[in-house]
Scaffold this active site. Structure first.
Site, PDB file in Angstrom:
ATOM      1  N   LEU A   9      88.778  74.429  53.648  1.00  0.00           N
ATOM      2  CA  LEU A   9      89.736  73.423  54.121  1.00  0.00           C
ATOM      3  C   LEU A   9      88.993  72.176  54.598  1.00  0.00           C
ATOM      4  O   LEU A   9      88.170  72.244  55.506  1.00  0.00           O
ATOM      5  CB  LEU A   9      90.572  74.000  55.268  1.00  0.00           C
ATOM      6  CG  LEU A   9      91.247  75.343  54.994  1.00  0.00           C
ATOM      7  CD1 LEU A   9      92.172  75.716  56.147  1.00  0.00           C
ATOM      8  CD2 LEU A   9      92.024  75.308  53.688  1.00  0.00           C
ATOM      9  N   ALA A  11      90.735  68.785  54.445  1.00  0.00           N
ATOM     10  CA  ALA A  11      91.649  67.666  54.229  1.00  0.00           C
ATOM     11  C   ALA A  11      91.772  66.761  55.455  1.00  0.00           C
ATOM     12  O   ALA A  11      92.194  65.615  55.346  1.00  0.00           O
ATOM     13  CB  ALA A  11      93.024  68.182  53.823  1.00  0.00           C
ATOM     14  N   ARG A  16      88.049  62.608  65.956  1.00  0.00           N
ATOM     15  CA  ARG A  16      87.120  62.509  67.089  1.00  0.00           C
ATOM     16  C   ARG A  16      85.712  62.047  66.705  1.00  0.00           C
ATOM     17  O   ARG A  16      84.902  61.745  67.560  1.00  0.00           O
ATOM     18  CB  ARG A  16      87.054  63.868  67.818  1.00  0.00           C
ATOM     19  CG  ARG A  16      88.231  64.084  68.731  1.00  0.00           C
ATOM     20  CD  ARG A  16      88.229  65.485  69.296  1.00  0.00           C
ATOM     21  NE  ARG A  16      88.736  66.441  68.318  1.00  0.00           N
ATOM     22  CZ  ARG A  16      88.668  67.772  68.458  1.00  0.00           C
ATOM     23  NH1 ARG A  16      88.087  68.281  69.532  1.00  0.00           N
ATOM     24  NH2 ARG A  16      89.164  68.571  67.541  1.00  0.00           N
ATOM     25  N   GLY A 142      92.155  79.202  68.849  1.00  0.00           N
ATOM     26  CA  GLY A 142      93.199  80.217  68.798  1.00  0.00           C
ATOM     27  C   GLY A 142      92.643  81.501  69.406  1.00  0.00           C
ATOM     28  O   GLY A 142      91.460  81.786  69.278  1.00  0.00           O
ATOM     29  N   GLU A 157      97.680  79.974  69.257  1.00  0.00           N
ATOM     30  CA  GLU A 157      96.931  78.723  69.431  1.00  0.00           C
ATOM     31  C   GLU A 157      96.897  78.322  70.899  1.00  0.00           C
ATOM     32  O   GLU A 157      97.804  78.645  71.666  1.00  0.00           O
ATOM     33  CB  GLU A 157      97.588  77.608  68.600  1.00  0.00           C
ATOM     34  CG  GLU A 157      97.446  77.795  67.109  1.00  0.00           C
ATOM     35  CD  GLU A 157      95.998  77.945  66.680  1.00  0.00           C
ATOM     36  OE1 GLU A 157      95.224  76.986  66.839  1.00  0.00           O
ATOM     37  OE2 GLU A 157      95.626  79.023  66.208  1.00  0.00           O
ATOM     38  N   ASN A 172      89.581  82.921  67.493  1.00  0.00           N
ATOM     39  CA  ASN A 172      89.650  82.863  66.038  1.00  0.00           C
ATOM     40  C   ASN A 172      88.657  81.819  65.531  1.00  0.00           C
ATOM     41  O   ASN A 172      88.671  80.668  65.963  1.00  0.00           O
ATOM     42  CB  ASN A 172      91.080  82.473  65.643  1.00  0.00           C
ATOM     43  CG  ASN A 172      91.218  82.183  64.160  1.00  0.00           C
ATOM     44  OD1 ASN A 172      90.439  82.690  63.360  1.00  0.00           O
ATOM     45  ND2 ASN A 172      92.210  81.379  63.810  1.00  0.00           N
ATOM     46  N   ARG A 336      56.663  53.490  47.561  1.00  0.00           N
ATOM     47  CA  ARG A 336      58.068  53.327  47.158  1.00  0.00           C
ATOM     48  C   ARG A 336      58.330  53.995  45.814  1.00  0.00           C
ATOM     49  O   ARG A 336      57.409  54.428  45.137  1.00  0.00           O
ATOM     50  CB  ARG A 336      58.400  51.835  47.157  1.00  0.00           C
ATOM     51  CG  ARG A 336      58.358  51.248  48.587  1.00  0.00           C
ATOM     52  CD  ARG A 336      58.381  49.743  48.588  1.00  0.00           C
ATOM     53  NE  ARG A 336      59.445  49.231  47.759  1.00  0.00           N
ATOM     54  CZ  ARG A 336      59.480  48.002  47.234  1.00  0.00           C
ATOM     55  NH1 ARG A 336      58.476  47.157  47.465  1.00  0.00           N
ATOM     56  NH2 ARG A 336      60.482  47.613  46.490  1.00  0.00           N
ATOM     57  N   TYR A 369      49.102  45.114  48.087  1.00  0.00           N
ATOM     58  CA  TYR A 369      50.394  45.377  47.449  1.00  0.00           C
ATOM     59  C   TYR A 369      50.189  45.601  45.959  1.00  0.00           C
ATOM     60  O   TYR A 369      49.670  44.725  45.262  1.00  0.00           O
ATOM     61  CB  TYR A 369      51.379  44.206  47.652  1.00  0.00           C
ATOM     62  CG  TYR A 369      52.626  44.396  46.820  1.00  0.00           C
ATOM     63  CD1 TYR A 369      53.482  45.462  47.081  1.00  0.00           C
ATOM     64  CD2 TYR A 369      52.924  43.561  45.746  1.00  0.00           C
ATOM     65  CE1 TYR A 369      54.609  45.692  46.292  1.00  0.00           C
ATOM     66  CE2 TYR A 369      54.048  43.778  44.955  1.00  0.00           C
ATOM     67  CZ  TYR A 369      54.883  44.846  45.232  1.00  0.00           C
ATOM     68  OH  TYR A 369      55.984  45.080  44.454  1.00  0.00           O
ATOM     69  N   ARG A 443      36.830  30.715  41.719  1.00  0.00           N
ATOM     70  CA  ARG A 443      36.802  30.283  43.111  1.00  0.00           C
ATOM     71  C   ARG A 443      36.488  28.806  43.153  1.00  0.00           C
ATOM     72  O   ARG A 443      35.728  28.300  42.328  1.00  0.00           O
ATOM     73  CB  ARG A 443      35.653  30.954  43.873  1.00  0.00           C
ATOM     74  CG  ARG A 443      35.826  32.388  44.155  1.00  0.00           C
ATOM     75  CD  ARG A 443      34.579  32.829  44.907  1.00  0.00           C
ATOM     76  NE  ARG A 443      34.481  34.272  44.895  1.00  0.00           N
ATOM     77  CZ  ARG A 443      33.339  34.930  44.942  1.00  0.00           C
ATOM     78  NH1 ARG A 443      32.187  34.274  45.009  1.00  0.00           N
ATOM     79  NH2 ARG A 443      33.350  36.238  44.945  1.00  0.00           N
TER      80      ARG A 443
HETATM   81  C1  UD1 Z   1      92.109  76.238  63.751  1.00  0.00           C
HETATM   82  C2  UD1 Z   1      92.872  77.553  64.006  1.00  0.00           C
HETATM   83  C3  UD1 Z   1      92.406  78.140  65.335  1.00  0.00           C
HETATM   84  C4  UD1 Z   1      90.924  78.359  65.311  1.00  0.00           C
HETATM   85  C5  UD1 Z   1      90.197  77.077  64.966  1.00  0.00           C
HETATM   86  C6  UD1 Z   1      88.722  77.370  64.747  1.00  0.00           C
HETATM   87  C7  UD1 Z   1      95.059  77.211  62.987  1.00  0.00           C
HETATM   88  C8  UD1 Z   1      96.481  76.936  63.226  1.00  0.00           C
HETATM   89  N1  UD1 Z   1      94.284  77.264  64.054  1.00  0.00           N
HETATM   90  O1  UD1 Z   1      92.482  75.364  64.776  1.00  0.00           O
HETATM   91  O2  UD1 Z   1      93.076  79.382  65.575  1.00  0.00           O
HETATM   92  O3  UD1 Z   1      90.480  78.858  66.560  1.00  0.00           O
HETATM   93  O4  UD1 Z   1      90.711  76.509  63.750  1.00  0.00           O
HETATM   94  O5  UD1 Z   1      88.015  76.181  64.582  1.00  0.00           O
HETATM   95  O6  UD1 Z   1      94.663  77.432  61.853  1.00  0.00           O
HETATM   96  N2  UD1 Z   1      92.944  71.222  57.701  1.00  0.00           N
HETATM   97  C9  UD1 Z   1      93.445  70.859  56.481  1.00  0.00           C
HETATM   98  N3  UD1 Z   1      94.760  70.522  56.383  1.00  0.00           N
HETATM   99  C10 UD1 Z   1      95.609  70.561  57.439  1.00  0.00           C
HETATM  100  C11 UD1 Z   1      95.078  70.940  58.688  1.00  0.00           C
HETATM  101  C12 UD1 Z   1      93.748  71.267  58.784  1.00  0.00           C
HETATM  102  O7  UD1 Z   1      92.733  70.810  55.488  1.00  0.00           O
HETATM  103  O8  UD1 Z   1      96.787  70.255  57.248  1.00  0.00           O
HETATM  104  C13 UD1 Z   1      91.537  71.566  57.801  1.00  0.00           C
HETATM  105  C14 UD1 Z   1      90.769  70.634  58.708  1.00  0.00           C
HETATM  106  O9  UD1 Z   1      90.223  69.555  57.972  1.00  0.00           O
HETATM  107  C15 UD1 Z   1      89.683  71.553  59.264  1.00  0.00           C
HETATM  108  C16 UD1 Z   1      90.351  72.928  59.269  1.00  0.00           C
HETATM  109  O10 UD1 Z   1      91.422  72.846  58.383  1.00  0.00           O
HETATM  110  O11 UD1 Z   1      88.554  71.606  58.418  1.00  0.00           O
HETATM  111  C17 UD1 Z   1      90.818  73.357  60.651  1.00  0.00           C
HETATM  112  O12 UD1 Z   1      91.817  72.475  61.093  1.00  0.00           O
HETATM  113  P1  UD1 Z   1      91.957  72.005  62.593  1.00  0.00           P
HETATM  114  O13 UD1 Z   1      93.120  71.106  62.710  1.00  0.00           O
HETATM  115  O14 UD1 Z   1      90.652  71.542  63.092  1.00  0.00           O
HETATM  116  O15 UD1 Z   1      92.356  73.404  63.282  1.00  0.00           O
HETATM  117  P2  UD1 Z   1      92.155  73.777  64.795  1.00  0.00           P
HETATM  118  O16 UD1 Z   1      93.174  73.127  65.605  1.00  0.00           O
HETATM  119  O17 UD1 Z   1      90.739  73.584  65.163  1.00  0.00           O
HETATM  120 CA    CA Z   2      88.843  72.336  64.381  1.00  0.00          CA
END
Ligand code: UD1
Ligand code: CA
Length: 459
Positions: A9, A11, A16, A142, A157, A172, A336, A369, A443
Site C-alpha cells: 500500500l 497511495a 507529515r 491499531g 484503531e 497491529n 567524475r 584538470y 615559452r
Molecule cells: C494502519 C492500521 C493500524 C496499524 C498501522 C500500522 C488501518 C485501518 N489501520 O493505520 O491498525 O497499527 O497502520 O502502521 O489499516 N494507504 C493507501 N490508501 C488509503 C489509505 C492508506 O494506500 O486509502 C496506505 C498508506 O499510504 C500507508 C498505509 O496504507 O502506506 C497505511 O495507511 P495509514 O493511513 O498510515 O494507516 P494508519 O493510520 O497508520
Molecule cells: Ca501509518
C-alpha cells in the site's frame, strides 16, 4: 506450497513529511523507501508484487518501471486501507495463494520476518495472520483485542478505542498474510462507520472471527521492524537502523569500519574483505570496492568500481569512475563520470578528471584538470596541467601516447595529440600535435633587467 503474492500500500501522500515528494519515494539508506518492503517481499518468495498508488502515481510508476514482477493498481481516492486492498485485488492473479499485505512506509521489515509470518499462516491454517509487536507506548497504532483465551478477536484503531482498549500494548503492524479466496470473498463487506469514515482493512479480523475463520497473530521478534516512517525524524532513525544492518553485514564479511556509526553505506554497495574504511565515508549507488582497499576519512564514492588494493585518500569525491587495481587517489581529488584509471595509476591533490582514461602506471600528482582525454601508460602529468577541452561551444579530445612527460603548468589546447615518448617543457601551451619522441616547448623568452628592482624601490 502455493505461490505468494504481495500487495504494497503506497497511495497515501505522507502529509507529515511536509514534502513535495510522496513519502514512499524519499530515500532511506540509498533506496526509495518503497524499495525496502518490495525487497523483503521478494526475500519471502513473493513472485507477484502489486503496488497500490494514488498520490504522485506517475512518479511511483516511473520508479517501478523495469522492476520484475511488479504491477500497479491505482487507488484514485484514498478511502482507507481496506479500499486500497480492494483496488489491488483485480491485479492479483495467483489463485488460492496467500497474499502478503505490506505498507510502503515500513522500510525496516525483513524478509525473514515475512517468512515467519507466512509459515505461521500455513501452519495455523489461518485465513488472516497479523504481524504484531509490543510497544511501551502504543499510541497511534491499531490495538490487537484478544479474548480471555488469548484468541485474536478484532483490531481497534486508536481513534475508535475505549480507554481499556487504548491500554493494550500489542499493536497491529499493518502487515498481514491473508488467504486470497477469503480476501476476495470479504473485502467488499467492509464498512466505513468509524471515527475516520474510512474502509479499514483491520475490520477483516472481526469479520473472519464472526465467520469462524482462523485468525492468528505473530509477534515480531524485533518491534523496530514494524516501525512506520511518517516524518523526517523517523526517516532519519530508519536510515540509522538500516545502515547499522548494512554495516554489521559488511563487518561480518571481513570489512573493517573504524567507526560504523559514522560510515554511510548504501544497501547496494559491495565491498571486498580486508578493505578498511575510515569515518565519514559515504558510499552510494552501484559502487563496488575490491579487497584490501583503504578509504581514508570523508571519501565519497557514487556508482564507481574500485579495484583491489586501491587507496582513496581523505576528502576525495568519485562519481561514475572505474578504477583498476592498486590505484591511488587524493587527498581531495575529484573523479567524475567517464574516468577510467588503469592499474597503479596515481592521482594526487586537487586533481579533477572527467571522461578521461589513464593507462597503467600513469601519474597526475598535483593541481590538474584532465577532461575528454586519452592518456597512455607511464605518463607523467606535471603539476598544474590543464586540458583545454572546451572552446565555448564544443568539447574536444586530448590524446597523449605512452611514456610522455608533461612538464608543470602545461596547457593542452584540444583537439591535440601528443605522440609516444614525447616531452613537453614546463609552461608550454600545446596548440599543435607533437610527434613521438619530440620535445615541445613554447615559452616567451625570459628577459632579466639587472638592477631594475633597486631603481624602482620606493622610499
Ligand atoms: C494502519 C492500521 C493500524 C496499524 C498501522 C500500522 C488501518 C485501518 N489501520 O493505520 O491498525 O497499527 O497502520 O502502521 O489499516 N494507504 C493507501 N490508501 C488509503 C489509505 C492508506 O494506500 O486509502 C496506505 C498508506 O499510504 C500507508 C498505509 O496504507 O502506506 C497505511 O495507511 P495509514 O493511513 O498510515 O494507516 P494508519 O493510520 O497508520
Ligand atoms: Ca501509518
Amino acid at each position: 506450497m502455493s505461490m505468494i503474492a504481495a500487495v504494497v500500500l503506497a497511495a497515501g501522500k505522507g502529509t507529515r513529511m511536509k514534502s513535495d515528494r510522496i513519502k514512499v519515494l524519499h530515500e532511506v539508506a540509498g533506496q526509495p523507501m518503497l524499495a525496502w518492503p518490495l525487497a523483503a517481499a521478494r526475500e519471502a518468495d513473493a513472485r507477484e508484487l502489486v503496488v497500490v498508488v494514488g498520490h504522485q502515481a506517475e512518479q511511483v510508476r516511473e520508479h517501478l518501471a523495469g522492476e520484475p514482477g511488479v504491477r500497479i493498481a491505482v487507488q484514485e481516492e484514498q478511502l482507507g486501507t481496506g479500499h486500497a486492498v480492494a483496488c489491488a485485488l483485480p491485479e492479483v492473479s495467483e489463485d488460492n495463494a496467500p497474499v502478503l499485505i505490506l505498507c510502503g512506509d515500513t522500510p525496516l521489515l525483513t524478509g525473514a520476518t515475512l517468512q515467519r509470518l507466512v509459515e505461521a499462516h500455513h501452519a495455523g491454517g489461518a485465513a488472516v495472520t497479523v504481524l504484531t509487536a509490543r510497544f511501551d507506548n502504543p499510541f497511534g497504532y491499531g490495538r490487537i483485542v484478544r479474548d480471555a483465551a488469548g484468541n485474536v478477536r478484532r483490531i481497534v484503531e486508536q481513534k475508535d478505542s475505549t480507554p481499556e482498549e487504548a491500554a493494550i500494548t500489542e499493536v497491529n503492524s499493518g502487515i498481514y498474510c491473508m488467504d486470497l479466496a477469503f480476501l476476495r470473498a470479504h473485502i467488499n463487506r467492509l464498512g466505513s462507520e468509524n471515527a475516520q469514515n474510512e474502509y479499514y482493512l483491520t475490520d477483516l479480523v472481526a469479520i473472519a472471527v464472526a465467520e469462524h475463520h482462523r485468525c492468528i497473530a505473530v509477534e515480531a521478534e524485533d518491534p523496530r521492524e514494524i516501525m512506520g516512517v511518517n516524518d523526517r525524524q523517523q526517516l532519519a532513525y530508519a536510515g540509522h537502523l538500516l545502515r547499522q544492518r548494512i554495516n554489521s553485514r559488511l563487518m561480518r564479511d571481513g570489512v573493517t569500519l573504524i567507526d560504523p556509526e559514522r560510515t554511510y553505506i548504501d544497501a547496494g554497495v559491495v565491498i571486498g574483505p580486508d578493505t578498511e574504511i575510515w569515518p565519514g565515508c559515504v558510499l552510494q549507488g552501484r559502487t563496488v570496492i575490491g579487497r584490501g582497499c583503504l578509504l581514508e576519512s570523508s571519501v565519497q564514492v557514487c556508482d564507481c568500481t574500485v579495484g583491489d588494493r586501491s587507496h582513496l585518500k581523505s576528502g576525495s569525491v568519485l562519481e561514475g569512475a572505474v578504477l583498476h587495481a592498486g590505484v591511488a587517489v587524493g587527498p581531495m581529488a575529484h573523479l567524475r563520470p567517464g574516468t577510467v584509471l588503469h592499474d597503479e595509476v596515481k592521482i594526487g591533490n586537487f586533481v579533477e578528471i572527467k571522461k578521461a582514461v589513464l593507462g597503467v602506471g600513469s601519474k597526475a600528482s598535483h593541481l590538474t584538470y584532465l577532461g575528454d582525454a586519452e592518456i597512455g601508460r607511464d605518463v607523467n602529468v606535471g603539476c598544474g596541467t590543464i586540458t583545454c577541452n572546451y572552446d565555448g561551444v564544443n568539447k574536444h579530445r586530448t590524446v597523449i601516447g605512452d611514456r610522455v612527460f608533461v612538464g608543470s603548468d602545461v596547457q593542452l589546447v584540444a583537439p591535440v595529440t601528443v605522440g609516444d615518448g614525447a616531452l613537453i617543457a614546463a609552461g608550454t601551451t600545446v596548440t599543435r600535435d607533437v610527434p613521438p619522441d619530440s620535445l615541445a616547448i613554447a615559452r616567451t623568452p625570459q628577459v632579466n633587467k639587472e638592477g631594475w628592482c633597486l631603481r624602482h624601490k620606493k622610499g
